[in-house]
Design a protein around this motif. Structure first.
Motif, PDB file in Angstrom:
ATOM      1  N   THR A  43     -30.260 -41.197 -55.493  1.00  0.00           N
ATOM      2  CA  THR A  43     -30.550 -42.154 -54.409  1.00  0.00           C
ATOM      3  C   THR A  43     -29.907 -43.511 -54.721  1.00  0.00           C
ATOM      4  O   THR A  43     -29.240 -44.125 -53.880  1.00  0.00           O
ATOM      5  CB  THR A  43     -32.083 -42.320 -54.258  1.00  0.00           C
ATOM      6  N   ILE A  52     -34.665 -47.368 -45.960  1.00  0.00           N
ATOM      7  CA  ILE A  52     -35.941 -47.316 -45.212  1.00  0.00           C
ATOM      8  C   ILE A  52     -36.720 -48.593 -45.518  1.00  0.00           C
ATOM      9  O   ILE A  52     -37.168 -48.797 -46.648  1.00  0.00           O
ATOM     10  CB  ILE A  52     -36.771 -46.070 -45.596  1.00  0.00           C
ATOM     11  N   GLY A  60     -44.991 -42.342 -42.594  1.00  0.00           N
ATOM     12  CA  GLY A  60     -43.589 -42.166 -42.998  1.00  0.00           C
ATOM     13  C   GLY A  60     -43.284 -40.757 -43.495  1.00  0.00           C
ATOM     14  O   GLY A  60     -42.150 -40.468 -43.892  1.00  0.00           O
ATOM     15  N   THR A  61     -44.285 -39.873 -43.476  1.00  0.00           N
ATOM     16  CA  THR A  61     -44.063 -38.514 -43.995  1.00  0.00           C
ATOM     17  C   THR A  61     -43.005 -37.778 -43.189  1.00  0.00           C
ATOM     18  O   THR A  61     -42.182 -37.050 -43.735  1.00  0.00           O
ATOM     19  CB  THR A  61     -45.387 -37.715 -43.957  1.00  0.00           C
ATOM     20  N   PRO A  63     -39.628 -37.555 -40.854  1.00  0.00           N
ATOM     21  CA  PRO A  63     -38.396 -38.335 -40.593  1.00  0.00           C
ATOM     22  C   PRO A  63     -38.357 -38.700 -39.101  1.00  0.00           C
ATOM     23  O   PRO A  63     -39.160 -38.177 -38.321  1.00  0.00           O
ATOM     24  CB  PRO A  63     -37.292 -37.346 -40.945  1.00  0.00           C
ATOM     25  N   TRP A  70     -34.572 -43.337 -34.509  1.00  0.00           N
ATOM     26  CA  TRP A  70     -33.390 -43.583 -35.364  1.00  0.00           C
ATOM     27  C   TRP A  70     -32.856 -44.980 -35.099  1.00  0.00           C
ATOM     28  O   TRP A  70     -32.533 -45.727 -36.027  1.00  0.00           O
ATOM     29  CB  TRP A  70     -32.281 -42.563 -35.067  1.00  0.00           C
ATOM     30  N   PHE A  99     -29.752 -42.494 -45.217  1.00  0.00           N
ATOM     31  CA  PHE A  99     -31.197 -42.393 -44.987  1.00  0.00           C
ATOM     32  C   PHE A  99     -31.819 -41.198 -45.718  1.00  0.00           C
ATOM     33  O   PHE A  99     -32.886 -41.292 -46.318  1.00  0.00           O
ATOM     34  CB  PHE A  99     -31.442 -42.265 -43.476  1.00  0.00           C
ATOM     35  N   TRP A 100     -31.099 -40.042 -45.673  1.00  0.00           N
ATOM     36  CA  TRP A 100     -31.764 -38.797 -46.070  1.00  0.00           C
ATOM     37  C   TRP A 100     -32.183 -38.759 -47.534  1.00  0.00           C
ATOM     38  O   TRP A 100     -33.261 -38.264 -47.861  1.00  0.00           O
ATOM     39  CB  TRP A 100     -30.898 -37.582 -45.716  1.00  0.00           C
ATOM     40  N   GLU A 102     -33.048 -41.219 -49.519  1.00  0.00           N
ATOM     41  CA  GLU A 102     -34.236 -42.063 -49.721  1.00  0.00           C
ATOM     42  C   GLU A 102     -35.469 -41.364 -49.135  1.00  0.00           C
ATOM     43  O   GLU A 102     -36.548 -41.383 -49.718  1.00  0.00           O
ATOM     44  CB  GLU A 102     -34.011 -43.446 -49.079  1.00  0.00           C
ATOM     45  N   TRP A 103     -35.283 -40.733 -47.975  1.00  0.00           N
ATOM     46  CA  TRP A 103     -36.423 -40.034 -47.374  1.00  0.00           C
ATOM     47  C   TRP A 103     -36.879 -38.872 -48.265  1.00  0.00           C
ATOM     48  O   TRP A 103     -38.075 -38.680 -48.507  1.00  0.00           O
ATOM     49  CB  TRP A 103     -36.039 -39.517 -45.971  1.00  0.00           C
ATOM     50  N   ARG A 106     -38.837 -40.144 -51.246  1.00  0.00           N
ATOM     51  CA  ARG A 106     -40.225 -40.494 -50.923  1.00  0.00           C
ATOM     52  C   ARG A 106     -41.047 -39.232 -50.619  1.00  0.00           C
ATOM     53  O   ARG A 106     -42.221 -39.145 -50.990  1.00  0.00           O
ATOM     54  CB  ARG A 106     -40.253 -41.434 -49.707  1.00  0.00           C
ATOM     55  N   PHE A 107     -40.435 -38.271 -49.925  1.00  0.00           N
ATOM     56  CA  PHE A 107     -41.150 -37.039 -49.573  1.00  0.00           C
ATOM     57  C   PHE A 107     -41.544 -36.278 -50.843  1.00  0.00           C
ATOM     58  O   PHE A 107     -42.667 -35.781 -50.965  1.00  0.00           O
ATOM     59  CB  PHE A 107     -40.258 -36.168 -48.675  1.00  0.00           C
TER      60      PHE A 107
END
Ligand code: HEM
Length: 369
Positions: A43, A52, A60-61, A63, A70, A99-100, A102-103, A106-107
């Motif tokens: 990341t 994000i 935020g769970t 996307p 978006w 974005f993906w 970082e998402w 976090r996920f």
């Protein structure tokens, strides 16, 4: 009563059910933390970490599920200096690319929280957790929550005026806490599996002292590595072993106040990491050699040899990362292998625990727990 002694006493009284599932659960969560550190490295190295700009643990769970969502997140990102100074005009498609990761980072953090909390509640309600272990497990839960908050504290520093990356101090804090969490999960899991150390064999104390020295140097090298990553020092002085033709680079101690050389002077930050990594590697090789010479064949000897191997691999990866000017895959591998080195050091120290007589004394149990 200390935790190791508690488990063995309970097992002896036959009130402790099989602790293996608890050990497997803790070691599996440690494995998830390891994957998390690797995702964190990718990341950071792909420049995705600031994409994000909200901290929403529950909402935020998911996307973004609509074009409007978006667009809202993209507009937020366009308000920070990183967009203007690094990514201006890369469009919503470029935004989606950063974005993906970082998402996912976090996920995965949320999944770790679930993988820890749900079995904890289940084991607890079924009375499977020894009383001595409970405070430690609760502390680990709190530390996990704290790590989420520290992660956000780090990310938020990247939104400040004129900044295009997060604060190196906060990055080291986030990395350091991840390593503490990993170490505590691993050590606790191993202690549940093997609560009572065997009596020492001749030479074991010496080997253990050497492994301890190596472990402390490894921790120091890792924290110094965090500053290399945080200041992007790996993009300078891309030669080894010399730095711009010198062993100790010019301007090593040029900043005032002097302590800032340790954290923001790129020449010193990189040199210190090389030096500590070299000392850690020599110490680990010393422990591996001593284990090989002095210990009988068995888990402790294998663990010492494993430590020597892991550190050499990490050293080689560090040099490769540096001379190839930090490609994403090598930087990520170097970050992930740092956790392997820590795991190897802890496994060696755990295998090298000993008791002075047949059973562990409370003092030793406390030391080992
Ligand atoms: C005992 C051996 C070593 C350990 C435990 C170690 C550990 C680490 C750690 C934990 C990081 C920070 C990762 C992060 O937060 O992103 C790092 C970064 C780095 N290390 Fe090492 N390292 C070792 C050896 C070396 C060596 C020998 C070199 C080169 C001479 C090196 C070069 C680098 C570079 C260039 C980075 C920054 C990479 C980036 O920006 O992602 N390391 N190291």
């Amino acid at each position: 009563m200390p935790f190791d002694a508690q488990i063995s006493a309970a097992a002896a009284d036959r009130i402790e059910p099989n602790p293996r599932p608890i050990a497997v659960w803790l070691l599996a969560v440690a494995g998830m933390v390891w994957v998390m550190v690797a995702i964190g490295g990718a990341t950071r190295l792909t420049g995705s970490g600031l994409s994000i700009m909200e901290w929403a643990p529950l909402s935020g769970t998911l996307p973004p599920l609509s074009e409007a969502e978006w667009r809202r997140l993209y507009d937020l990102y366009r308000s920070i200096p990183q967009y203007a100074l690094v990514n201006a005009g890369f469009g919503i498609e470029g935004f989606k690319e950063i974005f993906w990761l970082e998402w996912i980072h976090r996920f995965w953090g949320r999944l770790i929280g679930l993988a820890y909390a749900v079995p904890l509640a289940w084991f607890w309600l079924r009375g499977r957790i020894p009383a001595g272990l409970k405070p430690r497990l609760v502390l680990l839960l709190l530390l996990g929550g704290l790590q989420g908050a520290v992660g956000w504290f780090m990310v938020a520093s990247g939104f400040e005026a004129d900044r295009t990356a997060v604060s190196p101090y906060r990055l080291v804090m986030h990395l350091g806490l991840a390593l503490v969490l990993f170490a505590a999960l691993l050590w606790t899991g191993l202690s549940v599996l093997r609560p009572v150390p065997a009596p020492a064999v001749p030479g074991q104390r010496t080997v253990r002292r050497q492994a301890q020295a190596a472990a402390w140097l490894i921790v120091a090298a890792m924290l110094a590595g965090g500053f290399v990553a945080g200041t992007k020092a790996g993009f300078d002085y891309n030669t080894f072993p010399l730095m711009a033709g010198r062993l100790v680079p010019e301007g090593y101690w040029r900043l005032d106040p002097a302590w800032t050389n340790l954290t923001v002077n790129i020449a010193a930050v990189q040199f210190n990491h090389r030096l500590l990594a070299t000392l850690a590697t020599l110490a680990a090789l010393g422990a591996a050699f001593a284990g090989w010479r002095r210990l009988p064949a068995g888990p402790a000897r294998r663990a010492c040899l494993g430590l020597g191997f892991a550190v050499c691999l990490q050293y080689a990866l560090g040099v490769a990362t540096l001379v190839h000017v930090v490609p994403v895959w090598l930087g990520t591998l170097h970050q992930a292998c740092a956790v392997l080195v820590l795991a190897a050091a802890l496994a060696a120290l755990h295998a090298l625990r000993y008791s002075t007589c047949g059973k562990s004394s409370p003092r030793e149990s406390r030391r080992g727990a």
